[in-house]
Design an enzyme around this catalytic site. Structure first.
Site, PDB file in Angstrom:
ATOM      1  N   LYS A 282       4.928  -8.957   2.473  1.00  0.00           N
ATOM      2  CA  LYS A 282       5.175  -7.995   1.396  1.00  0.00           C
ATOM      3  C   LYS A 282       4.679  -8.532   0.061  1.00  0.00           C
ATOM      4  CE  LYS A 282       8.933  -5.737   1.855  1.00  0.00           C
ATOM      5  NZ  LYS A 282      10.327  -6.015   2.167  1.00  0.00           N
TER       6      LYS A 282
ATOM      7  N   ARG B 176      13.988  -7.844  -2.420  1.00  0.00           N
ATOM      8  CA  ARG B 176      13.638  -7.575  -1.014  1.00  0.00           C
ATOM      9  C   ARG B 176      13.188  -8.833  -0.297  1.00  0.00           C
ATOM     10  NH1 ARG B 176      11.742  -1.942  -0.614  1.00  0.00           N
ATOM     11  NH2 ARG B 176      12.063  -1.033  -2.650  1.00  0.00           N
TER      12      ARG B 176
ATOM     13  N   GLY C  40      13.471  -4.149   8.756  1.00  0.00           N
ATOM     14  CA  GLY C  40      14.905  -3.867   8.736  1.00  0.00           C
ATOM     15  C   GLY C  40      15.795  -5.020   9.160  1.00  0.00           C
TER      16      GLY C  40
ATOM     17  N   MET D   1      16.179  -8.037   7.711  1.00  0.00           N
ATOM     18  CA  MET D   1      16.822  -8.787   6.628  1.00  0.00           C
ATOM     19  C   MET D   1      17.250  -7.820   5.531  1.00  0.00           C
ATOM     20  SD  MET D   1      14.460 -12.135   6.615  1.00  0.00           S
ATOM     21  CE  MET D   1      12.971 -11.218   6.735  1.00  0.00           C
TER      22      MET D   1
ATOM     23  N   ARG E 159       1.522  -2.587   4.600  1.00  0.00           N
ATOM     24  CA  ARG E 159       1.372  -3.627   5.620  1.00  0.00           C
ATOM     25  C   ARG E 159       0.599  -3.024   6.796  1.00  0.00           C
ATOM     26  NH1 ARG E 159       7.769  -3.625   7.038  1.00  0.00           N
ATOM     27  NH2 ARG E 159       7.873  -1.536   7.868  1.00  0.00           N
TER      28      ARG E 159
ATOM     29  N   HIS F 117      14.773   3.827  11.581  1.00  0.00           N
ATOM     30  CA  HIS F 117      14.893   2.497  12.186  1.00  0.00           C
ATOM     31  C   HIS F 117      14.595   2.567  13.682  1.00  0.00           C
ATOM     32  CE1 HIS F 117      17.152  -0.720  14.213  1.00  0.00           C
ATOM     33  NE2 HIS F 117      16.640  -1.447  13.238  1.00  0.00           N
TER      34      HIS F 117
ATOM     35  N   SER G 100      -7.745 -24.780  43.272  1.00  0.00           N
ATOM     36  CA  SER G 100      -6.944 -23.759  42.582  1.00  0.00           C
ATOM     37  C   SER G 100      -5.679 -24.459  42.093  1.00  0.00           C
ATOM     38  CB  SER G 100      -6.590 -22.628  43.541  1.00  0.00           C
ATOM     39  OG  SER G 100      -5.773 -21.702  42.869  1.00  0.00           O
TER      40      SER G 100
ATOM     41  N   CYS H  10      -3.711 -20.357  39.782  1.00  0.00           N
ATOM     42  CA  CYS H  10      -3.000 -19.249  40.425  1.00  0.00           C
ATOM     43  C   CYS H  10      -1.488 -19.325  40.203  1.00  0.00           C
ATOM     44  CB  CYS H  10      -3.317 -19.195  41.914  1.00  0.00           C
ATOM     45  SG  CYS H  10      -2.791 -20.662  42.811  1.00  0.00           S
TER      46      CYS H  10
ATOM     47  N   TYR I 222     -11.947 -19.139  36.859  1.00  0.00           N
ATOM     48  CA  TYR I 222     -11.148 -17.906  36.861  1.00  0.00           C
ATOM     49  C   TYR I 222      -9.664 -18.217  36.702  1.00  0.00           C
ATOM     50  CZ  TYR I 222      -9.828 -18.994  41.713  1.00  0.00           C
ATOM     51  OH  TYR I 222      -9.331 -19.596  42.830  1.00  0.00           O
TER      52      TYR I 222
HETATM   53  C1  PEP Z   1       2.062 -22.781  42.339  1.00  0.00           C
HETATM   54  O1  PEP Z   1       2.734 -23.716  42.736  1.00  0.00           O
HETATM   55  O2  PEP Z   1       1.674 -22.661  41.170  1.00  0.00           O
HETATM   56  C2  PEP Z   1       1.706 -21.685  43.250  1.00  0.00           C
HETATM   57  C3  PEP Z   1       0.907 -20.730  42.883  1.00  0.00           C
HETATM   58  O3  PEP Z   1       2.303 -21.676  44.469  1.00  0.00           O
HETATM   59  P1  PEP Z   1       3.788 -21.200  44.732  1.00  0.00           P
HETATM   60  O4  PEP Z   1       4.299 -20.597  43.491  1.00  0.00           O
HETATM   61  O5  PEP Z   1       3.700 -20.241  45.857  1.00  0.00           O
HETATM   62  O6  PEP Z   1       4.459 -22.472  45.099  1.00  0.00           O
END
Ligand code: PEP
Ligand code: MG
Length: 907
Positions: free
Chosen positions: A28, A99, A108, A110, A372, A490, A798, A865, A885
């Site tokens: 502000k 303010r 809203g 504070m 803002r 609000h 992975s 993963c 990836y």
């Molecule tokens: C992990 O351990 O990150 C994984 C993907 O395998 P899980 O979660 O199945 O153990």
């Protein structure tokens, strides 16, 4: 005294601050300074920096006052020069607003105090000077009320009670026989002031201060104090705003929207915050102060004629009624409307983003009090970014950066099923304050919403109006319905920020908090009854309405295409059903990064065969059971490969400890005994024999396949037979076989041997070969440390960051809840490392592993993963260390795609 500058002044086209000083001056304060610099009319004032907020908590109120005193006095004199008024002087009364304003907007959360500087003498002077005693006493009673609430802390005794000041107002109105605040006369307002002051002393034991300087310090310190109020703390937690940021305090000369028929106040947006449409919109009230618009006490009117007509249609007013009772500003104050419209365009062009602005008209002169970058829904976020790009206001990279990955989630939420909607009973309509579909059971209080939600209920929070105290309940509710308040109330603003469905200002609903009922057109609904809300058009329905997947707009697709143009990191999905794979593919996943095969064993027949396999005494028994599982697994893989035709599908061999598949209770064991034709005692003894002290560190992962190679054989057979059969049918499968939980190269080699032998046999039987890869998960620190060895055999890595985090920290992923909240509160941990990848430790292992792996196999493909694959800051890290990836759950795919593109454009 130190030399630190703690106060920055602005006014009359000059400013000591600028827009890019928001860390120091809060959003502000920085924007008020900037508006001065670009010629927007803003009342003069000054901002006390966010650093002072931290000092306030370190050294306390008295020392902070001493530190600030000189600068504040000088800055006050400057406001007096700029306005020709004098603070505390009845002859030339200068009134101030105080303010809050943090670095990130916290609408809203504070406190704010208006009309500061009034006392029994100054109010008389103000009455004389303005020749308007009613106005002067209205300002005075508002000030005493706000000061009493915010600084002296007079609050309602319980949640069912209304605000004590409102109760006094209601009493005085009743005695007078009037309905609206603006029907009260000067003498009534004077009486309110006296009654308010008496109530403050009676309930708090504190006295309302007459000295304007004492009022000012009280207000400044209360605003700093409000940084640590419960709702502000909760809001920061939800939005990830660090406590150290602190709030600034802006003190500004008051301008009055309640000085008569040529005064007004309002809130406006340069584009639609709910849908993103490029339509100037907002709400205003003639002869009112700012809080009247957002507090929902009077029905605010639309600023533009077009908006007003749309609103009237929704509310069921005729054109005549609308024009007479709720005219737009465009009609009622055409000249000022024109100026407002021009200045809002100027501000949007200057900031190159949708602006949310507050303004006041004092006796025909327009003032801006705030601007803002407006909070907006996920859909509006995408539309505005893509529109600004098309309009040439921003470039492609900026458009990508403008979108917040996690907010995309809102676009993917379900909408009402069209057919069910036709059959549903519409009860009433309010304003479409925040889009989406929601159904749930009615609750009337925020704490009840939290409690019901915890007990597994879906709830709709129904309120006359919401206030910042309701934040926690709003966060847990599916949707919010209010009787009062407009598009800038609000409820509306907060719901849009949360991406939560909200219908506001449904005037036909009558809420009775004491009886816990809501009456709509004669129909009584109780706490716990179901209703459904359509936040996209404002409809309220009785009962539950079925929902269906959202249709994604063209802007969403365009944004995703734009992401693809800049991204290096690919996004795959974690999926073990064709349905999940299908969803992920629709969202742009280019493969499966983790197919957890164990999830496929939980269907009825499969679980019986699986248990037979686990409980078998010898290899023959296991083989027999595995042969029963084989056809099921093969069909499952065929379905997934088909859905992901042409894309890699990374199938992980069996991973979890076997005890997860068997029943531990008596009843379950009895059923199992019957199914297998053995005694319950036998089952119990076999189940007990699977017991391990630390199952997550026990017989699981590749240790299973190495102990029972026949499991690996069966799974390899299922995967590759499925692929061969599909290839013969003309499909293009790309299987990858992943060995989990490797710590030692030999663990991998032994499994690789089993897989290759089985593969050769299958290809000979099938008369066709399918290209496939064998890789491993890196989820044990030893594997990361010895990646140059493991990569001599493994064709890809992975990173299983769930297990890698568990084993790097030594925190059990299943038990972290026992101490995580305490660690977060004590700031031993900043974030949950199972949600946000720990760069310093786990990240270092990943980086080292990638480098070591590629040192022996330059083509080594690396991905992640674990759950981190869909978390934006972790995705950034994956980009930085050169992973190929990330893989995440299907609904996180768009989030990861956007985060990956942001990482690329920010490089
Ligand atoms: C992990 O351990 O990150 C994984 C993907 O395998 P899980 O979660 O199945 O153990
Ligand atoms: Mg794992």
């Amino acid at each position: 005294m130190d030399n630190q500058k703690r106060v920055f002044t602005f006014g009359n086209g000059h400013a000591e601050g600028r827009a890019d000083m928001r860390n120091l001056l809060g959003g502000k304060g920085a924007n008020l300074a900037e508006m001065n610099l670009i010629g927007i009319p803003v009342p003069p004032g000054f901002t006390i920096t966010t650093e002072v907020c931290n000092e306030y908590y370190e050294i306390g109120r008295e020392k902070v006052i001493a530190l600030l005193s000189d600068e504040i006095n000088k800055s006050l004199r400057l406001i007096e020069e700029n306005t020709g008024m004098k603070f505390g002087d009845p002859e030339k009364p200068l009134l101030l607003s105080v303010r809050s304003g943090a670095r990130a907007s916290m609408p809203g959360m504070m406190d704010t105090i208006l009309n500061l500087g009034l006392n029994d003498e100054v109010v008389e002077g103000l009455a004389r000077k303005t020749n308007n005693p009613r106005f002067a006493y209205d300002a005075y009673r508002r000030f005493v009320q706000m000061y009493g609430d915010v600084v002296l802390e007079l609050k309602p005794a319980s949640k069912e009670e209304i605000d004590p000041f409102e109760a006094i107002i209601d009493q005085v109105k009743k005695e007078k026989g009037v309905k609206l605040d603006n029907e009260l006369e000067t003498e009534d307002l004077k009486r309110l002031v006296t009654l308010f002051k008496a109530a403050i002393i009676e309930h708090t034991g504190k006295r309302f201060p007459d000295d304007p300087m004492e009022q000012l310090w009280g207000a400044i310190c209360a605003v700093f104090g409000s940084w640590m109020n419960e709702r502000a703390i909760l809001y920061r937690k939800m939005e990830g705003i660090p406590q150290e940021w602190g709030t600034a305090v802006t003190v500004m000369a008051m301008v009055f929207g309640n000085m008569g028929a040529n005064s007004a106040t309002g809130v406006c947006f340069s584009r639609d915050a709910a849908t993103g449409e490029d339509i100037f919109n907002g709400e205003w009230l003639v002869n009112a102060q700012g809080e009247d618009v957002v507090a929902g006490i009077r029905t605010p009117q639309q600023i533009t004629l077009e908006g007003s007509r749309r609103w009237a249609e929704l509310q069921g007013f005729s054109e005549e009624e609308r024009r007479e009772k709720f005219p737009s500003m465009e009609e009622a104050m055409p000249e000022i409307y024109k100026e407002l419209d021009a200045l809002q365009t100027k501000l949007e062009n200057h900031y190159r983003d949708m602006q949310d602005m507050e303004f006041t008209v004092q006796e025909g002169k327009l003032w801006f009090l705030q601007t803002r970058n407006g909070k907006r829904t996920g859909a509006a976020m995408v539309k505005i970014a893509m529109d600004l790009l098309q309009q040439g206001m921003i470039d492609e990279k900026t458009a990508i950066k403008r979108c917040e990955p996690l907010k995309l989630d809102e676009l993917l939420h379900p909408v009402f099923n069209k057919k069910s909607l036709q059959e549903a009973k519409e009860l009433t309509r309010g304003l479409p304050a925040s889009p989406g579909a929601a159904c749930g059971q009615i609750v009337f209080f925020a704490d009840e919403a939290v409690k019901w939600h915890k007990d597994g209920h879906k709830v709709i929070l129904v309120r006359i109006e919401t206030s910042p105290e309701d934040l926690a309940g709003m966060a847990e509710a599916e949707g919010i319905l209010t009787a009062r308040g407009g598009m800038t109330s609000h409820a509306a603003v907060v719901a849009r920020g949360m991406g939560k469905c909200c219908v506001s200002g449904a005037g036909a609903i009558n809420v009775d908090y004491k009886k816990r009922i809501v009456e709509i057109d004669g129909l009584i609904l109780k706490e716990g009854d179901y209703i459904s809300l359509n936040g996209t058009n404002g409809s309220v329905y009785k009962g539950k309405i079925a929902t269906q997947a959202a249709e994604l707009s063209g802007d969403f697709a365009a944004l995703m295409d734009l992401c693809a143009k800049y991204t290096r990191l690919k996004v795959r999905t974690n999926a073990d059903t064709p349905q999940d794979a299908e969803v992920a593919r629709r969202f742009g996943a280019v493969g499966i990064g983790l197919c957890r095969t164990e999830h496929m064993f939980f269907d009825n027949e499969k679980i019986v065969a699986m248990r037979e396999m686990i409980l078998a005494d010898d290899i023959e028994g296991r083989r027999k059971a595995l042969n029963k599982l084989l056809p099921y697994q093969k069909e499952d893989f065929k379905a997934i490969f088909k859905t992901m035709d042409g894309c890699p599908v990374n199938v992980r061999l069996l991973d979890p400890p076997l005890h997860e598949f068997v029943p531990h209770d008596k009843k379950g064991q009895a059923i199992m005994a019957e199914e297998m034709g053995v005694t319950p005692e036998y089952i119990k003894q076999r189940v007990d024999s699977l017991y391990e002290h630390n199952p997550m560190l026990g017989l699981r992962g590749c240790r299973l396949g190495n102990t029972y190679p026949e499991i690996t054989q069966m799974q390899t057979r299922a995967i590759l037979t499925a692929a061969c059969e599909l290839k013969k049918e003309g499909f293009d499968p790309h299987p990858e076989i992943m060995v989990p939980l490797i710590g030692i190269l030999y663990e991998f080699e032994a499994q690789e041997k089993v897989i290759r032998q089985e593969a050769a046999a299958i290809f000979a039987e099938q008369g066709v070969e399918v290209e496939f890869k064998i890789g491993t998960m890196i989820e044990i620190p030893r594997a990361a440390l010895t990646s140059n060895r493991i990569a001599t055999r493994a064709e890809y890595f992975s990173f299983g960051t769930n297990d890698l985090t568990q084993m790097t920290f030594g925190y059990s992923r299943d038990d972290i809840a026992t101490f995580l909240p305490i660690y977060l509160e004590k700031k031993i941990l900043k974030v949950d490392p199972f949600q946000v990848l720990d760069r310093a430790g786990v990240g270092q292992l990943i980086q080292m592993s990638v480098e070591k792996g590629r040192s022996v196999r330059p083509s080594l493909k690396c991905g992640i993963c674990g759950e981190h694959g869909g978390e934006p800051s972790s995705v950034h890290f994956c980009h930085e260390v050169g992973l190929d990836y990330v893989s995440c759950s299907p609904f996180r795919v768009p989030i990861a795609r956007l985060a990956a593109a942001q990482a690329a454009v920010e490089e």
